[in-house]
Each structure stands twice: as C-alpha cells, then as structure tokens.
Design an enzyme around this catalytic site. Structure first.
Site, PDB file in Angstrom:
ATOM      1  CB  SER A 121      -0.960  -0.060   1.201  1.00  0.00           C
ATOM      2  OG  SER A 121      -2.048   0.803   1.018  1.00  0.00           O
ATOM      3  CG  ASP A 149      -4.564  -1.769   0.730  1.00  0.00           C
ATOM      4  OD1 ASP A 149      -3.727  -2.446   1.342  1.00  0.00           O
ATOM      5  OD2 ASP A 149      -4.637  -0.537   0.828  1.00  0.00           O
TER       6      ASP A 149
END
Length: 257
Positions: free
Chosen positions: A42, A154
């Site tokens: 991320s 993510d």
C-alpha cells in the site's frame, strides 16, 4: 557501520501515516545507511518505489502532496469503489516515466491482493505503475485495478508487512510499521464505520506484530494514531514523527556497532 551487511527495508501500509516511512529514510540517509532492497504494501509500496527510484526526500513528499486523494473528476459509478484508481496512472508516470521494476535502482517487492483467488501476489518485475496502484487501492474507497484480467486491491488485506520477501535475500532487516493500534474508549465505537475500522486495524496488527519484532531494527511510532489514514493535512506531521523515531533508531544502531 553496516558495510558488511545486505540491508532490507520493509514498509507497512497505513495511508497518510506512511509519510513516517519517508522520515525514517531521511534519518537513514543522514546516518549513511542505505537499504539494498525494499518490500512494501500500500503506502509502503509507493514510498518504497520512490526510494528504489532514488528520489530525494523532498521529491517523495512532493509526490504525496500533489497527488489528490479525493478529486471529483476521479469519482466513478462504473466500477466497484468510489474513485477510479486507474485515473492516477498519468500522475504516476511523471515520477516513473519508464514504468518498470527494472528501471528502479534497487529491487522492489510490491504486495497486492488478488480479489478473485483470495490470495496475495507479489510483483517484482515488468510494468510498475499498475501494481503500485493495486497495492494501494483500499476498498471501498478506491476501485480494484485490472492486471491481466485479474482484479487486485490493497495488499494490506492479506499482508501488511511483507518481510518474508526480503528475509532470504538480506541479512539485516529494517522495518517501519505505521498501522498503529492503541487502546480506545467505548465512546469511539459508536457506528459501523468506526467498528469496521477498528476490527480491520486489529486484524492487520495481529498479522504484523510478530514479523515486525523479528526485524533487526524497527520503528512503530504510536503518535501516528492521531493522524487520519486519508487526512492529507497530516503529511508533514507524520513525516516529522517518522524522522524523530528514525533518528533515535539510527542512534541505537550506531551505539551497537
């Protein structure tokens, strides 16, 4: 200081709090410590890519200040997620014009979640920008990213601290965790959004914690808890907190060696 060591740097997810990673990198550079390779999830993947690209600390901060999180023209009704993640490609191309892992100065491992198979995937070669966007595409805010007909989101869903990808390739690991979990009050769990956020952070913390403590050196600044994950006003504060903790970590390192 660590001339005989191969150093790996692991950077967690955690939204705007990830500016603390840049503070750590500033402290490392000031103490003459450079990682040989990076693994990130991320925001950690984005900072890791800029670091592996040899960008300056100022350039890294500029990247995050100039990249809009909520831009009206980026909103979508045709994809799952409020914001069309792929609208960011042109912004990323300004910083990564060659758009490839191979063009970076250091090896980089980027973790994303394959939403179709339910497994994590690590990207370390080929096109760079789409894996970076996928790794940071936090549902339901950002739409999943389509790579070779697979939808990715993510990386923190499956692996928020991807230390294992550099474990066997290095012999000294520096970690930075910005997914902070601190005790909270009953009044702070009033609605489903707060509950979801708390449960997610606890799950991520449980998977992070053991790996973080296996690092040879790490920072985990608790003060970051006051900064919202998507609050761009927190950029400078998170950076300063990371730099302060990074300097102290480097001083501990110098004292040992």
């Amino acid at each position: 200081m660590l001339q005989d060591k191969s150093i790996g740097l692991v950077l967690s997810g955690g939204g705007v709090r990830g500016m603390a990673h840049i503070g750590l990198i500033k402290a490392m550079r000031e103490h003459g410590v450079e990682a040989n390779m990076v693994a990130g999830t991320s925001i950690g993947a984005l900072v890791g890519a800029l670091y592996a690209n040899n960008n300056s600390v100022e350039e890294m901060l500029t990247f995050f200040k100039e990249t809009p999180i909520f831009q009206y023209s980026f909103f979508t009704i045709n994809k799952p997620g409020f914001i069309d993640t792929e609208r960011y490609v042109s912004i990323f191309k300004r910083f990564f014009p060659n758009n490839s892992f191979e063009s970076l100065q250091k090896p980089l491992f980027v973790v994303a979640t394959d939403l179709l198979s339910g497994k994590e995937r690590v990207f370390d070669r080929g096109p760079l920008i789409k894996p970076l966007l996928a790794s940071a595409a936090l549902p339901p805010v950002f739409s999943p990213v389509d790579i070779d007909d697979v939808l990715y989101a993510d990386g923190g869903i499956m692996n928020n601290f991807p230390k294992e990808y550099i474990d066997t390739r290095t012999n000294f690991v520096i970690g930075s965790n910005v997914s902070i979990t601190v005790p909270m009050q009953k009044k702070d769990l009033r609605n489903s959004i707060q509950l979801t956020g708390r449960v997610t952070s606890l799950m991520i913390h449980a998977s992070n914690d053991e790996k973080l403590h296996e690092c040879d050196l790490y920072i985990e600044p608790k003060e970051l808890d006051k900064i919202g994950v998507l609050d761009k006003k927190g950029i400078e504060n998170a950076f300063a907190i990371g730099y302060d903790h990074g300097c102290r970590a480097m001083e501990r390192l110098v004292a040992k060696h």
